[in-house]
Design a protein around this motif. Structure first.
Motif, PDB file in Angstrom:
ATOM      1  N   GLN A 264       0.848  -1.179   0.000  1.00  0.00           N
ATOM      2  CA  GLN A 264       0.000   0.000   0.000  1.00  0.00           C
ATOM      3  C   GLN A 264       0.891   1.239   0.000  1.00  0.00           C
TER       4      GLN A 264
ATOM      5  N   ASP B  31      -7.757   0.555   5.380  1.00  0.00           N
ATOM      6  CA  ASP B  31      -8.502   0.120   4.194  1.00  0.00           C
ATOM      7  C   ASP B  31      -9.233   1.240   3.472  1.00  0.00           C
TER       8      ASP B  31
ATOM      9  N   PRO C 181      -4.450  -8.056  -1.093  1.00  0.00           N
ATOM     10  CA  PRO C 181      -5.029  -7.804   0.232  1.00  0.00           C
ATOM     11  C   PRO C 181      -3.945  -7.830   1.297  1.00  0.00           C
TER      12      PRO C 181
ATOM     13  N   ASP D 234      -8.598  -1.653  11.178  1.00  0.00           N
ATOM     14  CA  ASP D 234      -8.614  -1.930   9.748  1.00  0.00           C
ATOM     15  C   ASP D 234      -9.202  -0.792   8.924  1.00  0.00           C
TER      16      ASP D 234
END
Length: 279
Positions: free
Chosen positions: A199, A257, A271, A253
């Protein structure tokens, strides 16, 4: 019985993780075990997660003291070697020092013997060239479970090249106003090459030195200065990421996310799953 996960919004998670955790924090000196540097730990705890942090070019480790202390307050042992301080920083040597720091944390009882680290719950992180060195450490070790970089800088040998072999989850925070390591050629390139789940977040008002704390003479040579907002984002995202991947804590999370104001999710591949712990 499965642990109940409290569902928080991204903003709630950010606000919680930007504040210190519940653990009382101890500070130690890595020099006592043969390596210059600092270590921050919770007052007590066995089988704790740990992260080794690499400093940026010309930056003393005390410029990351707030981040290290913050992580320790959330139950994570955080250590930073004070090596490769000169203008000719070697990413290869700093990477080796980060690996040694993890060995020390995992192999030595800390504090008064009431603190230990689980060798299967290790991570590396770093700022600038220290971030590039952290990528090298992760590429050379199958023990590293997570990697976090702040305004990562390409290194020699290439951190972009070795990123292609790193399968541990990676979080890269880039500074949109970084004139020392422009994200396209540095943090974005590393994230794009990453082999594992990755990410990239873009901090839209941050400069390269925004992640470093306090004042330092290197600001006369380098662009940018300490920025509270960049440091707050680094604390919140680094804590959430390490709690997820080293402690299996999914409470935060929503922060990882979703898009967050001033820290847009610029790129993600795969993921960011939690690895099952042993036992």
């Amino acid at each position: 019985m499965a642990r109940r996960v409290i569902e928080l919004t991204a903003r709630e998670a950010f606000l919680q993780l930007s504040r210190p955790g519940t653990h009382e924090v101890l500070r130690g000196d890595l020099a006592l075990v043969g390596l210059p540097g600092v270590v921050f730990t919770p007052r007590e705890g066995l089988g704790l997660p740990a992260v080794a942090f690499g400093h940026g070019w010309l930056q003393p480790v005390h410029r990351y003291r707030g981040l290290l202390r913050h992580l320790a307050s959330w139950g994570i042992v955080a250590a930073a070697p004070a090596t490769e301080r000169g203008p000719l920083l070697s990413a290869r040597l700093l990477s080796s020092n980060l690996a040694t720091t993890l060995d020390v944390c995992a192999g030595v009882r800390l504090g008064d013997g009431e603190i230990s680290v689980d060798p299967d719950r290790l991570a590396v992180a770093g700022h600038g060239m220290g971030g590039g060195a952290a990528v090298h450490t992760a590429a050379g070790s199958d023990r590293v479970r997570a990697v976090v970089t702040l305004a990562a800088t390409e290194t020699h040998p290439s951190a972009v090249d070795v990123a292609r072999t790193v399968t541990a989850p990676g979080l890269h925070l880039a500074a949109a106003e970084d004139r020392i390591a422009p994200p396209v050629a540095h943090a974005e390139a590393i994230a794009s090459a990453w082999a594992g789940p990755v990410q990239l977040r873009m901090l839209d008002k941050a400069s390269h030195l925004g992640f470093a704390e306090g004042r330092h003479w290197s600001e006369l040579l380098l662009d940018g200065r300490a920025e509270r907002a960049a440091q707050t984002h680094a604390k919140a995202f680094t804590t959430a990421f390490l709690l997820r991947h080293l402690a299996g804590d999914r409470s935060y999370d929503a922060l990882l996310d979703n898009d967050v104001k001033h820290a847009a999710l610029a790129y993600q591949r795969g993921p960011l799953k939690v690895r099952p712990s042993r036992g």
